[in-house]
Scaffold this active site. Structure first.
Site, mmCIF file in Angstrom:
data_model
loop_
_atom_site.group_PDB
_atom_site.id
_atom_site.type_symbol
_atom_site.label_atom_id
_atom_site.label_comp_id
_atom_site.label_asym_id
_atom_site.label_seq_id
_atom_site.Cartn_x
_atom_site.Cartn_y
_atom_site.Cartn_z
ATOM 1 N N ARG A 53 -57.711 -40.983 -67.006
ATOM 2 C CA ARG A 53 -56.783 -40.139 -66.234
ATOM 3 C C ARG A 53 -55.741 -39.465 -67.115
ATOM 4 O O ARG A 53 -55.201 -38.416 -66.768
ATOM 5 C CB ARG A 53 -56.096 -40.923 -65.105
ATOM 6 C CG ARG A 53 -55.159 -40.017 -64.287
ATOM 7 C CD ARG A 53 -54.618 -40.669 -63.026
ATOM 8 N NE ARG A 53 -54.093 -41.986 -63.264
ATOM 9 C CZ ARG A 53 -52.918 -42.248 -63.864
ATOM 10 N NH1 ARG A 53 -52.140 -41.263 -64.282
ATOM 11 N NH2 ARG A 53 -52.532 -43.490 -64.044
ATOM 12 N N TYR A 107 -57.010 -14.317 -57.538
ATOM 13 C CA TYR A 107 -58.101 -15.201 -57.104
ATOM 14 C C TYR A 107 -57.684 -15.914 -55.802
ATOM 15 O O TYR A 107 -56.545 -16.375 -55.681
ATOM 16 C CB TYR A 107 -58.384 -16.220 -58.218
ATOM 17 C CG TYR A 107 -59.410 -17.246 -57.842
ATOM 18 C CD1 TYR A 107 -60.768 -16.912 -57.821
ATOM 19 C CD2 TYR A 107 -59.036 -18.531 -57.486
ATOM 20 C CE1 TYR A 107 -61.714 -17.852 -57.460
ATOM 21 C CE2 TYR A 107 -59.978 -19.474 -57.128
ATOM 22 C CZ TYR A 107 -61.316 -19.129 -57.107
ATOM 23 O OH TYR A 107 -62.242 -20.066 -56.745
ATOM 24 N N ASP A 179 -54.281 -15.853 -66.135
ATOM 25 C CA ASP A 179 -55.597 -16.454 -65.882
ATOM 26 C C ASP A 179 -56.606 -15.621 -66.666
ATOM 27 O O ASP A 179 -56.905 -14.479 -66.311
ATOM 28 C CB ASP A 179 -55.876 -16.421 -64.370
ATOM 29 C CG ASP A 179 -57.226 -17.017 -64.000
ATOM 30 O OD1 ASP A 179 -58.144 -16.989 -64.845
ATOM 31 O OD2 ASP A 179 -57.379 -17.478 -62.851
ATOM 32 N N LYS A 204 -66.587 -21.288 -65.412
ATOM 33 C CA LYS A 204 -67.211 -19.973 -65.555
ATOM 34 C C LYS A 204 -67.707 -19.798 -66.996
ATOM 35 O O LYS A 204 -68.566 -20.536 -67.437
ATOM 36 C CB LYS A 204 -66.219 -18.902 -65.123
ATOM 37 C CG LYS A 204 -65.448 -19.231 -63.828
ATOM 38 C CD LYS A 204 -66.315 -19.302 -62.598
ATOM 39 C CE LYS A 204 -65.599 -19.862 -61.370
ATOM 40 N NZ LYS A 204 -64.316 -19.284 -61.028
HETATM 41 C C1 PLP Z 1 -63.205 -19.638 -60.221
HETATM 42 C C2 PLP Z 1 -61.858 -19.144 -60.570
HETATM 43 C C3 PLP Z 1 -60.716 -19.948 -60.441
HETATM 44 C C4 PLP Z 1 -60.790 -21.355 -59.877
HETATM 45 O O1 PLP Z 1 -61.508 -22.185 -60.711
HETATM 46 P P1 PLP Z 1 -62.287 -23.540 -60.219
HETATM 47 O O2 PLP Z 1 -62.888 -24.020 -61.480
HETATM 48 O O3 PLP Z 1 -63.260 -23.119 -59.175
HETATM 49 O O4 PLP Z 1 -61.231 -24.436 -59.665
HETATM 50 C C5 PLP Z 1 -59.506 -19.434 -60.833
HETATM 51 N N1 PLP Z 1 -59.391 -18.181 -61.317
HETATM 52 C C6 PLP Z 1 -60.454 -17.367 -61.439
HETATM 53 C C7 PLP Z 1 -60.255 -15.996 -61.975
HETATM 54 C C8 PLP Z 1 -61.714 -17.808 -61.070
HETATM 55 O O5 PLP Z 1 -62.773 -16.994 -61.187
#
Ligand code: PLP
Length: 389
Positions: A53, A107, A179, A204
């Site tokens: 954790r 998002y 992000d 991703k």
């Molecule tokens: C998918 C995504 C998220 C969230 O990510 P998870 O791994 O699904 O929690 C945040 N920002 C963007 C731009 C995304 O494509």
């Protein structure tokens, strides 16, 4: 853990940065430390308290060092999901009574977290322009602490004036948060442009194989340590087996993303010349409104694009049903091409007028270009646009 010290080239860093030297037990590939806890004190003399954790097993630490090296940062932290990274960061930087400037069209999960969960904690958000510092200044209040943007927005692939955002934050003492999921460190490294914190859904491109959910926070050592303390309390650590898969996926990030950049560009150019396609959104196309900005900032334009098919929802749905290669599914950044119609999926909760204001018509289709041969993808799109066969 002792690690090798390399510089510069992203492809070399992907393979070697953060890897233990010497190799543990001689193993070329770091094994999965499937152990919740570790003997204390460690016979090797390491006094650290290790526990899954706390995100500090060898599987976590190699990732932290590698991710920090990729974006030229002091530190990085992996998390249980992209949303865990975003939540831990926002709950570190903001407290009750604070405010944050946010870009429009974030998002969906981030939008919900900010406008619902943070709002309940007494944290307010001001939605501001993508590129107008006068608008940002108008929204500044004594409690404003941070500014949150995305490198490339979904699904219209807009690029805000990112360098101006970072400069504005420095001038006004705000924490700048970006992000960077859509660009990946291959195409954009936010800290080199003045951002304080870069976040990823490692689900991703970083992992790249659509087989785990994970996240990452990258930035200065003090800030990342504060985020880690919050994450330790929230309990959103990344499982060691998911660490192992992310570690494996990361090594091919460079070759994957460069191939996806060129595949997406080929698909975008094909669609631009197709008579049944009304509009293509891809920042690598000269007619994209943010092309000059993207050209100045990015090393590649990414694997994401969207386009409008002549006709309405029914025509767009028929097109999707005729495709043989791209899978109709949410998410992005994997080796399989994925395709969605945002009006029916990610943006279904909005009114048609709200969607129209964001450039999301019923006929808009978003595509994450995978690693199939671009000529096969183009042939498949072509036959589906012609009504299948
Ligand atoms: C998918 C995504 C998220 C969230 O990510 P998870 O791994 O699904 O929690 C945040 N920002 C963007 C731009 C995304 O494509």
């Amino acid at each position: 853990m002792q690690t090798a010290d390399f510089s510069h080239c992203l492809d070399t860093l992907l393979i070697h940065a953060g890897e233990p030297r010497p190799r543990m037990g001689g193993a070329l590939i770091l094994p999965v430390f499937q152990s919740a806890t570790f003997a204390f004190p460690d016979p090797s003399g390491d006094p650290a308290l290790r526990y899954i954790r706390l995100n500090n097993t060898p599987n976590h630490e190699v990732l932290h060092a590698k991710l920090a090296a990729l974006e030229k940062a002091e530190a990085a932290l992996v998390t249980a999901s992209g949303m865990a990274a975003i939540a831990a960061v926002l709950l570190t930087v903001l407290g009750s009574g604070d405010r944050i400037l946010v870009q429009q069209g974030l998002y969906g999960g981030t939008h919900g977290l900010i406008h619902q969960d943070l709002a309940r904690l007494g944290i307010s958000a001001d939605v501001v322009s993508d590129d107008d510092p006068a608008d940002w200044r108008r929204h500044l209040q004594p409690g404003t602490r941070a500014f949150y943007v995305e490198t490339i927005t979904n699904p219209t692939l807009r690029v805000a004036d990112l360098e101006a955002v970072a400069a504005f934050c420095r001038e006004h003492g705000l924490v700048s948060i970006i992000d960077n999921t859509f660009a990946s460190p291959v195409n954009f490294r936010p800290l080199e442009h003045g951002f304080d914190l870069s976040l990823h859904s490692a689900t991703k491109y970083l992992n790249g194989h659509s087989d785990i959910v994970a996240g990452a926070v990258i930035g200065g050592a003090n800030l990342v340590e504060r985020v880690k303390q919050r994450l330790d309390h929230l309990g959103a650590s990344l499982d060691p087996h998911a660490c192992f898969l992310l570690h494996r996926g990361l090594k091919t990030l460079g070759v994957r993303v460069r191939q996806q950049n060129s595949g997406a560009e080929a698909v975008a150019r094909f669609l631009s010349g197709h008579p049944a396609v009304a509009r293509v959104n891809y920042p690598g196309l000269e007619n994209h409104p943010d092309h000059p900005r993207a050209k100045g900032l990015f090393d590649g334009y990414g694997g994401m694009l969207s386009f409008e098919i002549d006709g309405g929802a029914a025509v767009a749905e028929a097109f999707l049903s005729h495709l043989r290669l791209p899978v109709v599914a949410p998410s992005l950044g994997g080796v399989e091409s994925l395709i969605t119609r945002p009006a029916a999926t990610s943006h279904a909760g909005m009114t048609p007028a709200q969607r129209a204001a964001m450039g999301i018509g019923d006929n808009l289709v978003r595509m994450s270009v995978g690693l199939e041969a671009p000529e096969d993808l183009i042939a498949d799109l072509d036959q589906a646009l012609a009504g299948g066969g």
